[in-house]
Design an enzyme around this catalytic site. Structure first.
Site, PDB file in Angstrom:
ATOM      1  N   LYS A 102      67.084 -37.977  95.242  1.00 14.24           N
ATOM      2  CA  LYS A 102      67.500 -38.648  94.001  1.00 14.24           C
ATOM      3  C   LYS A 102      67.588 -37.575  92.929  1.00 14.24           C
ATOM      4  CE  LYS A 102      66.649 -40.279  90.401  1.00 14.24           C
ATOM      5  NZ  LYS A 102      67.292 -39.834  89.150  1.00 14.24           N
ATOM      6  N   GLU A 150      55.218 -31.045  90.719  1.00 11.91           N
ATOM      7  CA  GLU A 150      55.466 -29.797  89.977  1.00 11.91           C
ATOM      8  C   GLU A 150      55.882 -30.230  88.582  1.00 11.91           C
ATOM      9  OE1 GLU A 150      56.640 -27.320  88.020  1.00 11.91           O
ATOM     10  OE2 GLU A 150      58.441 -26.884  89.215  1.00 11.91           O
ATOM     11  N   CYS A 207      60.436 -24.734  83.864  1.00 10.96           N
ATOM     12  CA  CYS A 207      59.033 -25.165  83.911  1.00 10.96           C
ATOM     13  C   CYS A 207      58.089 -23.969  83.793  1.00 10.96           C
ATOM     14  CB  CYS A 207      58.763 -25.943  85.181  1.00 10.96           C
ATOM     15  SG  CYS A 207      59.372 -25.141  86.657  1.00 10.96           S
ATOM     16  N   GLU A 240      54.908 -28.330  76.089  1.00  9.39           N
ATOM     17  CA  GLU A 240      56.113 -27.782  76.743  1.00  9.39           C
ATOM     18  C   GLU A 240      57.336 -28.226  75.934  1.00  9.39           C
ATOM     19  OE1 GLU A 240      57.165 -29.430  80.642  1.00  9.39           O
ATOM     20  OE2 GLU A 240      57.482 -27.389  81.323  1.00  9.39           O
TER      21      GLU A 240
END
Ligand code: NDP
Length: 483
Positions: free
Chosen positions: A177, A252, A286, A385
């Site tokens: 997906k 993750e 990331c 982040e």
């Protein structure tokens, strides 16, 4: 560009067809803000069909293949990815706004993942275990079965390459997906895999919204392993869904990775890596090294060098192939601009900014790269982040202080350490909390061969490298009493 295939089709059981409900999602080019095509809006019914097809494929040709034969199919896919690199890179640029050169790097990395896992498929072995007299005991590594892969928009090709490559090497089948914001390259990847000889139903691709297709996939009782890359918030939901069905999950979830620069560092060598943390993929990485933690002795010299480079940074449409492209969407642009505004309003000092070229269409998702200096390490901009071209510089005096700052967020994905002192290199590698530590380099999660994954809110489980193959398989112990 003219797209060479029907982007509204989804892939289930080797058949390309419209999403069951016939609905589509518009694909917007973030460089221009204009619609370029549509993709299928997969539903829970499509996910049911995809999981059934993946289950069936386990019992077909794929399930009977030797590990060597599986590896050959993956190697063929790798060769075909390389042959199609131009189209893959152009699609990625169009879809997510990545400058062409960077998009090409992603296509090359995806080919390398398939090459690496193709070569690894027949090299994963069990053990024999010394046991009681009259027994022979050994272990086998077997596939989980149907594996789910939820892939985000920042590195669709690299992330799909690493998780699909590892899962297939171990003989699993896959339902992928992709993010609704980044489907095009992966739809082409699936076509390439078919052409390369991947049997029908082994890889199924259902684009759609996360809350619909994604949630249906992670909750599906036919799925035996979930690989998820994305935000902490959605990661929690995915872990809960996995918990309901008691299936293993790899999460993750990003980070706030520090690059620690000591007074004795080779600054010229470090600068491209320090800058890369903010500008590569417009900071939407990331593992981006966005926290520059710099010792007082080189602090001003470092700020001056980074300022010079920031002020030369050009931001423009992906096709212009400049330092920085647009962010993936208007939504992401607004999120990042809100962070920059928050920093300025809160009294942080902007050391430098890049600039938007005259070529930037008004409706594109452009953000000026921004470098903040003297940022307290507990500040929101040094903790969260941001996922955009924004970096903070934090000063420190002693090694202990550097460790405290480096470990002072809830994340732990990657840490860079820049120092010539060998003893300090060893001490820092032990002291910092991160899944990957780079000494005098910064891989930005890099290296197909290097196990990658987080500590703390960065998640758990390891992908990439040989290590990932243990996660994509189940260990079975066989004890035979032969007297
Ligand atoms: P999300 O976590 O929402 O998306 C990641 C993937 O999960 C996408 O494929 C998404 O699909 C899917 N998804 C969303 N909701 C669900 C759900 N309920 N169940 C299953 N799958 C779901 O990240 P965003 O795209 O919204 O980005 C937000 C922030 O996340 C970024 O600003 C960044 O901080 C972080 N992020 C981190 C990444 C990393 O590499 N660690 C990658 C991307 C984002 P869809 O996109 O179609 O909704």
């Amino acid at each position: 560009m003219t797209i060479s295939f029907d982007t509204t089709q989804i892939l289930i059981g080797g058949r390309w067809r419209a999403a069951g409900n016939g609905e589509t999602i518009d694909v917007i080019n973030p460089s221009t803000g204009e619609e370029v095509c549509k993709i299928g809006r997969g539903s829970a019914q499509d996910i049911d069909d995809a999981v059934a097809a993946a289950e069936a494929a386990l019992n077909g040709e794929w399930g009977k293949m030797s590990a060597t034969e599986r590896g050959r199919v993956l190697s063929n896919i790798s060769v075909k990815i390389k042959e199609n690199e131009d189209e893959l890179a152009a699609l990625e640029s169009l879809d997510v706004g990545k400058p062409l050169k960077q998009a090409r790097t992603d296509a090359t990395a995806m080919a390398r993942y398939l090459e690496f896992y193709g070569g690894s498929a027949d090299k994963v072995m069990g053990h024999t275990i010394p046991y009681a007299d009259g027994y022979t005991v050994y272990t086998l590594r077997e596939p989980h079965g149907v594996t789910a892969h939820i892939v985000p928009w920042n590195y669709p090709m690299q992330i799909a390459g690493r998780c699909i490559g590892g899962a297939l090497a171990m003989g699993n089948t896959c339902v992928l997906k992709p993010s609704e914001d980044a489907c095009l390259s992966l739809l082409l990847f699936a076509r390439i895999a078919e052409e390369a000889g991947l049997p029908k139903g082994v890889l199924n691709v259902v684009p759609g919204y996360g809350a619909e297709a994604g949630a249906a996939l992670t909750a599906h009782t036919g799925v035996q392993h979930i690989s998820f890359t994305g935000s902490v918030g959605v990661g929690k939901m995915v872990q809960k869904a996995a918990g309901e069905n008691i299936v293993p999950v790899t999460l993750e979830l990003g980070g706030k990775s520090p690059q620690i620069v000591f007074d004795d560092a080779d600054i010229e060598a470090a600068l491209p890596f320090l800058m890369g943390g903010g500008i590569h993929n417009a900071g939407q990485t990331c593992s981006a090294g966005t926290r520059i933690v710099a010792q007082r002795g080189i602090y001003e010299k470092l700020i001056a060098a980074m300022t010079e480079r920031y002020e030369a940074l050009e931001v423009g449409p992906a096709s212009d192939d400049l330092d920085v492209g647009p962010l993936v969407s208007e939504k992401q642009k607004n999120t990042v601009n809100d962070y920059i505004k928050y920093g300025v309003d809160d009294g942080l000092t902007v050391a430098a900014e890049g600039y938007l070229t005259a070529n930037c269409p008004e409706k594109g998702s452009y953000v000026k790269p921004t470098l903040f200096r003297d940022v307290p390490y507990q500040h929101k901009l040094a903790q969260e982040e941001i996922f955009g071209p924004v970096q903070v510089v934090i000063p420190f005096d002693t090694e202990d202080e550097a460790i405290k700052i480096a470990n002072g967020t809830e994340y732990g994905l990657v840490t860079g350490v820049w120092t010539k002192d060998g003893g300090r290199q060893m001490r820092m590698a032990k002291a910092v909390k991160a899944g990957q530590i780079f000494i005098n380099n910064f891989g930005a999660g890099g290296g197909v061969e290097l196990p990658f994954g987080g500590i703390g809110k960065s998640g758990f489980g390891r992908e990439k490298g040989f290590e990932a193959l243990y996660g994509f398989s189940v260990l079975k112990t066989v004890a035979t009493n032969h007297g």
